[in-house]
Design a protein around this motif. Sequence first.
Motif, PDB file in Angstrom:
ATOM      1  N   CYS A 110       5.192-103.932  17.100  1.00 35.55           N
ATOM      2  CA  CYS A 110       5.993-105.117  17.299  1.00 35.55           C
ATOM      3  C   CYS A 110       5.477-105.872  18.516  1.00 35.55           C
ATOM      4  O   CYS A 110       4.534-105.434  19.164  1.00 35.55           O
ATOM      5  CB  CYS A 110       7.476-104.760  17.466  1.00 35.55           C
ATOM      6  SG  CYS A 110       7.850-103.951  19.035  1.00 35.55           S
ATOM      7  N   GLY A 166       4.158-101.875  12.157  1.00 37.96           N
ATOM      8  CA  GLY A 166       4.028-102.165  13.583  1.00 37.96           C
ATOM      9  C   GLY A 166       2.616-102.563  13.927  1.00 37.96           C
ATOM     10  O   GLY A 166       1.768-102.662  13.035  1.00 37.96           O
ATOM     11  N   LYS A 200      11.907 -98.293  17.542  1.00 37.15           N
ATOM     12  CA  LYS A 200      12.597 -99.022  16.486  1.00 37.15           C
ATOM     13  C   LYS A 200      12.444 -98.348  15.128  1.00 37.15           C
ATOM     14  O   LYS A 200      13.139 -98.708  14.184  1.00 37.15           O
ATOM     15  CB  LYS A 200      12.031-100.443  16.376  1.00 37.15           C
ATOM     16  CG  LYS A 200      12.297-101.299  17.608  1.00 37.15           C
ATOM     17  CD  LYS A 200      11.570-102.628  17.431  1.00 37.15           C
ATOM     18  CE  LYS A 200      11.840-103.587  18.571  1.00 37.15           C
ATOM     19  NZ  LYS A 200      10.912-104.728  18.541  1.00 37.15           N
TER      20      LYS A 200
END
Lengths: 225, 699
Positions: A160, A158, A153
């Motif tokens: 995630c 992060g 991404k």
Amino acid sequence: MAEQKPLEEIRRIIAPYERVLLLGCGTCMTVCGAGGEREVSFLNSALRVAQAKSSDGIHSFSEYTVKRQCDFEFLDMLVDKVNEVDAILSLGCGIGVQVVAERFPDMPVLPGVNTSFMGMAKEWGVWDERCAACGDCRLAETAGICPITRCTKGILNGPCAGTKNGKCEANKDMDCAWILIYKRLERLQQLDKMRRYYPPRNFRVIPRPRRIVMKADVEPGEDNG
Amino acid sequence: MDNYQASRMREASRGRGLIPPCQVACPLHMEIGEYVDLVAQGKVLEALQVIRDGNPFPSICAYVCTHPCEDACRRSQVDKPIAIRALKRFAVEFGGDRMIQLEAETTQSEKVAVVGSGPAGLACAYYLRKLGYPVTIFEAYSELGGMLRVGIPQYRLPREVVDTEVQRLIHMGVEIKANTRVISLDLLFDMSYKAVFITVGAHQSLRMGIEGEESPGVIDGATFLREVNLGLKPSLGERVAVVGGGNVAMDAARAAVRLGTSKVSILYRRSRAEMPAGPDEIEQALEEGVETMFLVAPTKMKRENGRLSVTCVRMELGEPDAGGRRRPVPIKDSEFNREFDTLITAIGQAPQISEDFRLRLGRGSTIQVDPVTLITNRTGVFAGGDAVTGPATVTQALASGRQAAFRIDDYLRHRYPLADKEAEETLSGELLPETIEMIRKIERLEPPLLSPEARAKEFKSVELIYNWEAAVAEARRCLRCGMGAEILFQDKCATCLTCLRICPYHVPYLDERGTIQIPADQCQACGICVTECPARAIVLRKPYDRRHIDEELEHALKSAAASKSKPLIIGFCCQYGLFGTGALASLWREGKAGIWIVPVLCVANLEEGHVLRAFEMGAEGVFIAGCGEQCSRENTAFWVLQRVERIRRALSQIGLEPERLQTFNLHATEGDTAEALDNFTERIGGLCLASVIRQEVKS
């Protein structure tokens, strides 16, 4: 890093031209095995087989590899060769193709490789992406691991929720970049860097095409004292 | 000049190769790597040609050479050295050396006399004839050969071998004067000889200098061997002692065994480790029942009641002497007596030079010469062989004879003597443990021997010859020292590190300036980096192997085009092993419909371009056949398959069936290559038909 275009595509784009110069590049494209002298020779052989096995189009191929396609000076020695062909198939990166095109304005210049990314050799024959050339390097905060390229991404804060056992949800064979960052920061005893929030980047600071000017703007004869 | 041209061509094919240690160690500097490689390809005729170029009498060396090359062989750092002498014997026998006739034309007027017909004399005569000089050999005995005939027993060197070489010399126009002892050199010059080569050998046995040495029953080794070799059968009695530890002592002991002596003992004052005799000689003597008494020296002898009573003293090893061997020291009060019927002394030999020759003599009554020109204190008189060096090997004598011939040529042509060969770069350095670890260990194959029982009865040659498979397998062990890869085009090198990453032997490294180095003393010349280098910056020092593929491929394509048999199938086959030993050669000879074989010196050297070229020129199918587990390397199959995959990808993109490219026998010898090949041919036939039908449908 780049890879050679499929033969069908190359054959299609050279179809209108009878005499084609296959032009290799002796630097990056050699290192990544996409367009060095060996690849130029392989492509030449393969194109000749293709021509022999089909009846469409009669081409004649010549091959040459310059040290670097991305500087005009290296291309000067090509003038005679270029005069004898109808098109150049450049196995240089996207930069090489454009520089060759700029150097020889009357000559069709075609790309022979798909320039893909900036990266490194993981081992012989395997290359991984490492840098997106974003122009705003954050590696100091991320323990030398780039989340822009190595996180699917590309997120700045992060990991995630998709990380599992240190791998990415998008590809369970791929390491989660943010787990790597966490582990390395832990090792460096800089985990506090994880606890900070990084605001979204402002892409407007990167106007394209970019230009870097190193030389100072001085006038000859001007006194610097 | 043919030979000259051939050697020039070979020089070109060797490219920038470094001289390997075996060649450096050989007194004749023979191109050992070259002929061993040719044997590995099953090319015995070519191998023999290389051998003959470097050696006047290869058949003799094939039997008796002490092979210093094998001592220098770097394979011994991995397992055991290449059996170079036995391979030479194989090439000499299978290449038909005895059938070769030599001619020589007389182009010079100056006559040269060679005094003595030992190996040095014969070699000198051989090369002088080749240079066009009229040559006469003077020999005191009735038969030619010197030590080859009177010194070396028949079981080591059959007489026919010497006879053949002498006959060849006669055929070349060498004049022979046997039973002619030269008593004065002035006389030779009066007979209008312009130069003389003295090579009378070292036939005089050294005396032990102990009490009773003159007793009946004591005989010196040189005389004993001469009598045996000239066909006399000296009566020795039941028990024989041989004093000494060199090759003459071994020869005397083994000859005594063959004369029917029930017990032969060797008395040597040092231990086995210090024995100067060749290890094989010692081993074979022991096998034949010779007894050894180490650290023992006779001190006096007496003839009593028809027997020889020998008083011996036990020795121990003291400090090393100048030669590095430990000096034997007598142990006090350790005397003991032994009884023998005969005692043979073999503690060394020296030349015996007539004073009338007026030659300056040096240590051990050897003739003093200039080491470069071999000229003595007298104008026009040259000397060589054992007469100069003291007892040495046959090969050293041959080298000395060759040197003499060239220096005599210089002398007669009023030329400044040139060095024998331009100084070429030699390969030195030990293999690193990391390299050794990656080299496939392959056992050395020894040529078969006659059984000890069979050989103790007669004077037949002890060593037998390799069969074809064994010779090829043994030759393939060669590490090809000095033929490895080098980065010829540093400016092309992109320092991509491909070579460093893929070398099976971990040889290339990055130096501190960031430049890739491929050390010549470690490279195993597999050629994988040469093919894989994306910048094409690397070449092998022996470029022939690759050029060979291009040439053979074009030749096959041309022949195929002429024959028009369909479908055309090109097979790239390893020329080592499989092709060489004949498994595929039979198919090739039968000329199976449309199959053309391109012999390849290791399929790891095959490039994608070669295979694609075959398809371009009309091949319907291509196969690559390796030599299976015979391969001397581990990684060949991996790299061939890498390239095969790339080619198949390209083929399918072009619209050709990937199965048109097939491999056989890459990893291991497959059951029946012929059958597999038949299936392949059938399949290609099918694909051909299908594509013809497709074409028809299209049109």
